[in-house]
Structures are given as C-alpha cells and as structure tokens.
Scaffold this motif. Structure first.
Motif, PDB file in Angstrom:
ATOM      1  N   ILE A 142       0.895  -1.137  -0.030  1.00 15.72           N
ATOM      2  CA  ILE A 142       0.127  -0.056   0.015  1.00 15.72           C
ATOM      3  C   ILE A 142       0.922   1.328   0.144  1.00 15.72           C
ATOM      4  O   ILE A 142       0.670   2.146  -0.729  1.00 15.72           O
ATOM      5  CB  ILE A 142      -1.158   0.118   1.227  1.00 15.72           C
ATOM      6  N   GLY A 143       1.985   1.266   0.780  1.00  7.41           N
ATOM      7  CA  GLY A 143       2.941   2.378   0.909  1.00  7.41           C
ATOM      8  C   GLY A 143       3.621   2.648  -0.494  1.00  7.41           C
ATOM      9  O   GLY A 143       3.850   3.845  -0.930  1.00  7.41           O
ATOM     10  N   VAL A 144       4.030   1.580  -1.025  1.00  4.24           N
ATOM     11  CA  VAL A 144       4.899   1.538  -2.142  1.00  4.24           C
ATOM     12  C   VAL A 144       3.954   2.289  -3.370  1.00  4.24           C
ATOM     13  O   VAL A 144       4.439   3.018  -3.972  1.00  4.24           O
ATOM     14  CB  VAL A 144       5.446   0.510  -2.609  1.00  4.24           C
ATOM     15  N   GLY A 145       2.836   1.621  -3.599  1.00  9.14           N
ATOM     16  CA  GLY A 145       1.900   2.143  -4.612  1.00  9.14           C
ATOM     17  C   GLY A 145       1.490   3.445  -4.261  1.00  9.14           C
ATOM     18  O   GLY A 145       1.464   4.145  -5.359  1.00  9.14           O
ATOM     19  N   ALA A 146       1.278   3.890  -3.283  1.00 14.59           N
ATOM     20  CA  ALA A 146       0.921   5.227  -2.840  1.00 14.59           C
ATOM     21  C   ALA A 146       1.989   6.253  -3.112  1.00 14.59           C
ATOM     22  O   ALA A 146       1.726   7.063  -3.530  1.00 14.59           O
ATOM     23  CB  ALA A 146       0.506   5.488  -1.244  1.00 14.59           C
ATOM     24  N   GLY A 147       3.176   5.950  -2.978  1.00 18.07           N
ATOM     25  CA  GLY A 147       4.247   6.911  -3.055  1.00 18.07           C
ATOM     26  C   GLY A 147       4.673   6.951  -4.561  1.00 18.07           C
ATOM     27  O   GLY A 147       4.824   8.107  -4.917  1.00 18.07           O
ATOM     28  N   PHE A 148       4.544   5.826  -5.323  1.00 21.04           N
ATOM     29  CA  PHE A 148       4.688   6.016  -6.801  1.00 21.04           C
ATOM     30  C   PHE A 148       3.808   6.541  -7.215  1.00 21.04           C
ATOM     31  O   PHE A 148       3.868   7.495  -8.215  1.00 21.04           O
ATOM     32  CB  PHE A 148       4.989   4.468  -7.333  1.00 21.04           C
ATOM     33  N   GLY A 149       2.288   6.331  -7.139  1.00 23.07           N
ATOM     34  CA  GLY A 149       1.285   6.991  -7.509  1.00 23.07           C
ATOM     35  C   GLY A 149       1.267   8.499  -7.346  1.00 23.07           C
ATOM     36  O   GLY A 149       0.903   9.337  -8.451  1.00 23.07           O
ATOM     37  N   ALA A 150       1.520   9.007  -6.186  1.00 25.57           N
ATOM     38  CA  ALA A 150       1.508  10.208  -5.809  1.00 25.57           C
ATOM     39  C   ALA A 150       2.707  11.001  -6.699  1.00 25.57           C
ATOM     40  O   ALA A 150       2.531  12.205  -7.200  1.00 25.57           O
ATOM     41  CB  ALA A 150       1.573  10.451  -4.529  1.00 25.57           C
ATOM     42  N   VAL A 151       3.798  10.588  -6.593  1.00 23.17           N
ATOM     43  CA  VAL A 151       4.926  11.316  -7.235  1.00 23.17           C
ATOM     44  C   VAL A 151       4.830  11.397  -8.826  1.00 23.17           C
ATOM     45  O   VAL A 151       5.305  12.479  -9.134  1.00 23.17           O
ATOM     46  CB  VAL A 151       6.149  10.771  -6.865  1.00 23.17           C
ATOM     47  N   PHE A 152       4.191  10.305  -9.436  1.00 28.85           N
ATOM     48  CA  PHE A 152       4.025  10.361 -10.769  1.00 28.85           C
ATOM     49  C   PHE A 152       2.881  10.867 -11.186  1.00 28.85           C
ATOM     50  O   PHE A 152       2.604  10.935 -12.470  1.00 28.85           O
ATOM     51  CB  PHE A 152       4.606   9.110 -11.581  1.00 28.85           C
ATOM     52  N   GLY A 153       1.761  10.992 -10.511  1.00 28.34           N
ATOM     53  CA  GLY A 153       0.511  11.211 -10.769  1.00 28.34           C
ATOM     54  C   GLY A 153      -0.253  10.033 -11.815  1.00 28.34           C
ATOM     55  O   GLY A 153      -0.940  10.274 -12.506  1.00 28.34           O
ATOM     56  N   THR A 154       0.382   8.745 -11.491  1.00 30.19           N
ATOM     57  CA  THR A 154      -0.128   7.519 -12.128  1.00 30.19           C
ATOM     58  C   THR A 154      -0.388   6.501 -11.035  1.00 30.19           C
ATOM     59  O   THR A 154       0.086   5.552 -10.876  1.00 30.19           O
ATOM     60  CB  THR A 154       1.010   6.981 -13.145  1.00 30.19           C
ATOM     61  N   PRO A 155      -1.772   6.703 -10.489  1.00 26.17           N
ATOM     62  CA  PRO A 155      -2.051   5.525  -9.518  1.00 26.17           C
ATOM     63  C   PRO A 155      -2.262   4.076  -9.961  1.00 26.17           C
ATOM     64  O   PRO A 155      -1.809   3.388  -9.060  1.00 26.17           O
ATOM     65  CB  PRO A 155      -3.598   6.220  -9.009  1.00 26.17           C
ATOM     66  N   ILE A 156      -2.704   3.863 -11.201  1.00 32.11           N
ATOM     67  CA  ILE A 156      -2.721   2.578 -11.550  1.00 32.11           C
ATOM     68  C   ILE A 156      -1.496   1.931 -11.828  1.00 32.11           C
ATOM     69  O   ILE A 156      -1.192   0.850 -11.291  1.00 32.11           O
ATOM     70  CB  ILE A 156      -3.496   2.381 -12.976  1.00 32.11           C
ATOM     71  N   ALA A 157      -0.537   2.898 -12.353  1.00 32.29           N
ATOM     72  CA  ALA A 157       0.948   1.971 -12.695  1.00 32.29           C
ATOM     73  C   ALA A 157       1.481   2.169 -11.174  1.00 32.29           C
ATOM     74  O   ALA A 157       2.316   1.160 -10.931  1.00 32.29           O
ATOM     75  CB  ALA A 157       1.529   3.137 -13.436  1.00 32.29           C
ATOM     76  N   GLY A 158       1.238   2.719 -10.142  1.00 31.90           N
ATOM     77  CA  GLY A 158       1.731   2.857  -8.978  1.00 31.90           C
ATOM     78  C   GLY A 158       1.506   1.432  -8.234  1.00 31.90           C
ATOM     79  O   GLY A 158       2.288   0.921  -7.789  1.00 31.90           O
ATOM     80  N   ALA A 159       0.007   1.276  -8.142  1.00 32.01           N
ATOM     81  CA  ALA A 159      -0.411   0.113  -7.814  1.00 32.01           C
ATOM     82  C   ALA A 159       0.129  -1.155  -8.272  1.00 32.01           C
ATOM     83  O   ALA A 159       0.516  -2.249  -7.704  1.00 32.01           O
ATOM     84  CB  ALA A 159      -1.958  -0.070  -7.929  1.00 32.01           C
ATOM     85  N   ILE A 160       0.243  -1.295  -9.699  1.00 29.29           N
ATOM     86  CA  ILE A 160       0.959  -2.443 -10.026  1.00 29.29           C
ATOM     87  C   ILE A 160       2.471  -2.608 -10.115  1.00 29.29           C
ATOM     88  O   ILE A 160       2.882  -3.540  -9.650  1.00 29.29           O
ATOM     89  CB  ILE A 160       0.577  -2.369 -11.864  1.00 29.29           C
ATOM     90  N   PHE A 161       2.937  -1.199  -9.864  1.00 27.76           N
ATOM     91  CA  PHE A 161       4.366  -1.224  -9.539  1.00 27.76           C
ATOM     92  C   PHE A 161       4.492  -1.882  -8.256  1.00 27.76           C
ATOM     93  O   PHE A 161       5.711  -2.641  -7.981  1.00 27.76           O
ATOM     94  CB  PHE A 161       4.944   0.229  -9.659  1.00 27.76           C
TER      95      PHE A 161
END
Length: 405
Positions: A142-161
């Motif tokens: 949850i934390g990793v997805g939230a961090g990636f999604g917020a910094v790049f503005g790409t929540p779906i990619a963040g969740a998959i990442f």
C-alpha cells in the motif's frame, strides 16, 4: 460475515490513513524538488559545492543509517519475507538525501525516494494498530503504491508497480483493492496540496500494421539493451566506489569527479531530473550522445552514494534515445520518445506491466498496443538484470537469452 465486513472496512481505513500521510509527504517532496532545482539552475555555486554536498550526505548516512541499510533493496527483502520493522528514519534520510542530491546537481530520480518513504510510512501503522503486524506485506505494498502513484500522478501504474517491484507468488484480490485505494487517494491528496506533474503528449500514432509492429519490436530491442547497459554500469560503479574504505568519502569523491566532468563539457543539462529535455524529446530530435551521457552521469551518481531513484533519469534516457531513432525508424518522434520513456524504465526495473499502464495514464490509451509491444520486448531483451540487486536475486524471469540454452 460480520467479521469479514469489519476487516474490510478496517483495511480501507488503514489504506486511507497511509495515503493521507504519503500523499502529503510526496507533495512536500515534489515542491521541494522544484525549489532546489530552480535555485541550482540560477546559481552555479551549488554545483561547485557538489563534493561538499556529497560529503554531507555521506556523513548523514554513515552516522544514522544503522538499522535501515539497503534502501529499495531492504524494502524488496521485507516485501518478500517480512523479518524486521523498518525504522521511520529511512524516510527522513532518503528525503533529505535526495533533496540535497538535486540541490547540488547529482543526476538522480525520485521514484526510489517515493517508494522508500511510502513503504516506511506504511510500516509505522503497526505501531498504532498492532493487529496489522501480521500483514506487513500488504502494508508495504500500500505504501509503495501510494508513493509511486503520488509522485508521478499515475495511481494505476503505482499500484501495479507495488506488486511487480517485489513479486509475490500468492496474490490476494483484497490486497489489490487496498493498494489501488491507497494509490488513488495518495495522488489526490498530493494534488490537493498543489504539487503538479509534467504532462507529456504523443501527438500522433501511425496506422497499426505489420510494418509498424516490426519497427516497434526493433525499437523495443534497443530500449532493452539500453536498460541492460544502465543496470550493469550501476553495478560496476557501485563496486568501484567500494574500494574507498570510508563510506562517507564516496559521494564526496564522486561529486568532485562529476564537477570536473561538468566543467569540461560546459553544460549542466545532464544534472538533476532533466525534465525540460524529456519534454523537448517528444517534439525535437536530441543530440545522439545525450542518452549515453545521462546513463554515465546517473549510474556514476548513484554508484557513488548520492540518493534518489532511477525512474526520471531512465525516462530521460529512453525519451532522448527514442527521439533520435527517427533517423532510421519510420515512426512519429513523439511515439518513439514515449515508448523509450516507459520501456527503458520497465526493462531496467523489471516492471513491464506497470510501465504499460504508465504509458496509458501519461499518454492516453490509444497507443496501448505499441506500449505493450515495446515494454514486453525491452523486458525480455534486458535479461535477468535489475537496478535493484535484491530484486535481481529473486527474479524468476524468462528472457531472450534463455533461447540460446
């Protein structure tokens, strides 16, 4: 039934709590990066002080890193087999280290910082809700997805990442839902604070045909080889700097060498994130050596011990490489830049699915077939390599190299 509903609602609350914290700290991080980048570009004195900045970062990590060594690799290990709670100081150190790296001119990114901050913040939840200690994998994702999604503005990619970053043999559907909630909410909170994201446009797409598929495959091969070179050079420079026995001197010496190189080439355009050049690559051909110099600058910077991620430099490398492929690949320059943008990063980090959706969220869904081809081919060509050494050890990856066996 009641127990399941209560658990589900509890996890939604946990995901929202993590997202609120991660989205807020990500907004601060992005705004701070913009501020230090503007100051560095307007005052070359900061670049002259690059060795001093390296020494400061090195000393901070030398005296306070104990217990949080490893950064992204530590996160991957904990997400694979949870063993030990991640101390909150990991987030503080990587935040300070990355901002300092960019202030003084190191060539680094921000995804590594985002996922470390996200994972660390998520792991603190167990201090307040002890029952979550049995679900640390879920917390960290949850934390990793939230961090990636917020910094790049790409929540779906963040969740998959969050799932590709540290692969898990057993996926639980509920975890996917909570990670998505965390990524979307974190991105919303980040934007609510006023942190902006750069927009990139693929202005034209060719008519889909056998010929365009072949050219896309060829481009994907080149992007995969580039990712392979990046990964190998990062390992090489990391090993070379280990010959310096005092860890805190590594970024100082590295900073001094970078300063000399910058002075010799007479430009600072390869320092920092390099977002202006990324944007320009979607419109104009870049110099044929831009991507190669950025590879050297970034792998050297990170190998020396400066802090940050690999994502934005890899975007730079892929986009500038893609822009010069128009010399012999008959595809639109914006498409080639966009494909390089996502494919080089996906191959270097072994996250091709996340990067396909990164393309969808950044450039639009119309080109998804090209994103999928380029990212898949680059992923296969890059082999069993990764910018994250812990991930590399855990890879169960089939690559083109295996065809020779």
């Amino acid at each position: 039934m009641y127990k399941n509903i209560k658990s589900f609602i509890s996890w939604i609350f946990i995901a929202l709590l993590i997202a609120l914290a991660v989205g807020s700290i990500s907004a601060f991080f992005l705004i701070a990066l913009d501020w230090v980048t503007t100051n560095r570009e307007s005052n070359f004195l900061w670049v002259i002080l690059l060795p001093v900045g390296g020494l400061i970062i090195g000393l901070c990590y030398y005296y306070w890193e104990k217990g949080v060594e490893g950064g992204n690799n530590r996160l991957i290990q904990e997400m694979d087999i949870p063993r030990k709670y991640i101390h909150w100081k990991m987030a503080v150190l990587v935040l300070f280290g990355t901002i300092a790296t960019h202030l003084f001119g190191g060539s680094a990114g921000r995804e590594g910082t985002a996922v470390q901050m996200g994972g660390t913040i998520a792991d603190q939840i167990q201090l307040f809700f002890k029952w979550t200690r049995l679900h640390r994998k879920r917390l960290l994702r949850i934390g990793v997805g939230a961090g990636f999604g917020a910094v790049f503005g790409t929540p779906i990619a963040g969740a998959i990442f969050a799932f590709e970053f540290a692969k898990d043999r057993r996926l639980i559907f509920q975890s996917i839902i909570f990670v998505l909630i965390g990524a979307y909410t974190s991105d919303f909170v980040c934007q609510l604070w006023g942190a902006g994201h750069t927009h990139y446009i693929i202005s034209s797409l060719p008519k889909f045909s056998f010929t365009t598929v072949i050219w896309t495959i060829f481009a994907g091969i080149l992007f995969g080889l580039t990712a392979l070179i990046f990964s190998q050079l990062k390992v090489l420079f990391t090993k070379l700097f280990k010959y310096i026995s005092l860890p805190y001197l590594r970024p100082a010496i590295g900073g001094f060498i970078l300063l000399i190189v910058v002075y010799m080439i007479g430009t600072t355009k390869y320092l920092g994130l390099g977002i202006p050049m990324i944007s320009d690559a979607f419109i104009n051909e870049q110099e044929p050596y831009d991507f190669a110099i950025k590879i050297l600058f970034t792998t050297f910077t990170l190998g020396a011990g400066f802090k940050g991620g690999e994502a934005t430099p890899l975007f730079f490398i892929g986009a500038t490489l893609g822009s010069i492929l128009v010399w012999f690949i008959p595809l639109p320059i914006s498409l080639l830049a966009g494909l390089g943008f996502i494919a080089v990063f996906g191959a270097a980090t072994n996250t091709p699915i996340a990067c396909i959706f990164l393309g969808v969220e950044l450039f639009g869904v119309n080109g998804i077939i090209y994103y999928a081809i380029a990212c898949s081919i680059a992923y296969l060509v890059s082999g069993k390599n990764s910018v994250y050494t812990s991930q590399q050890k855990l890879l169960r990856k089939y690559s083109i190299r295996d065809l020779k066996k």
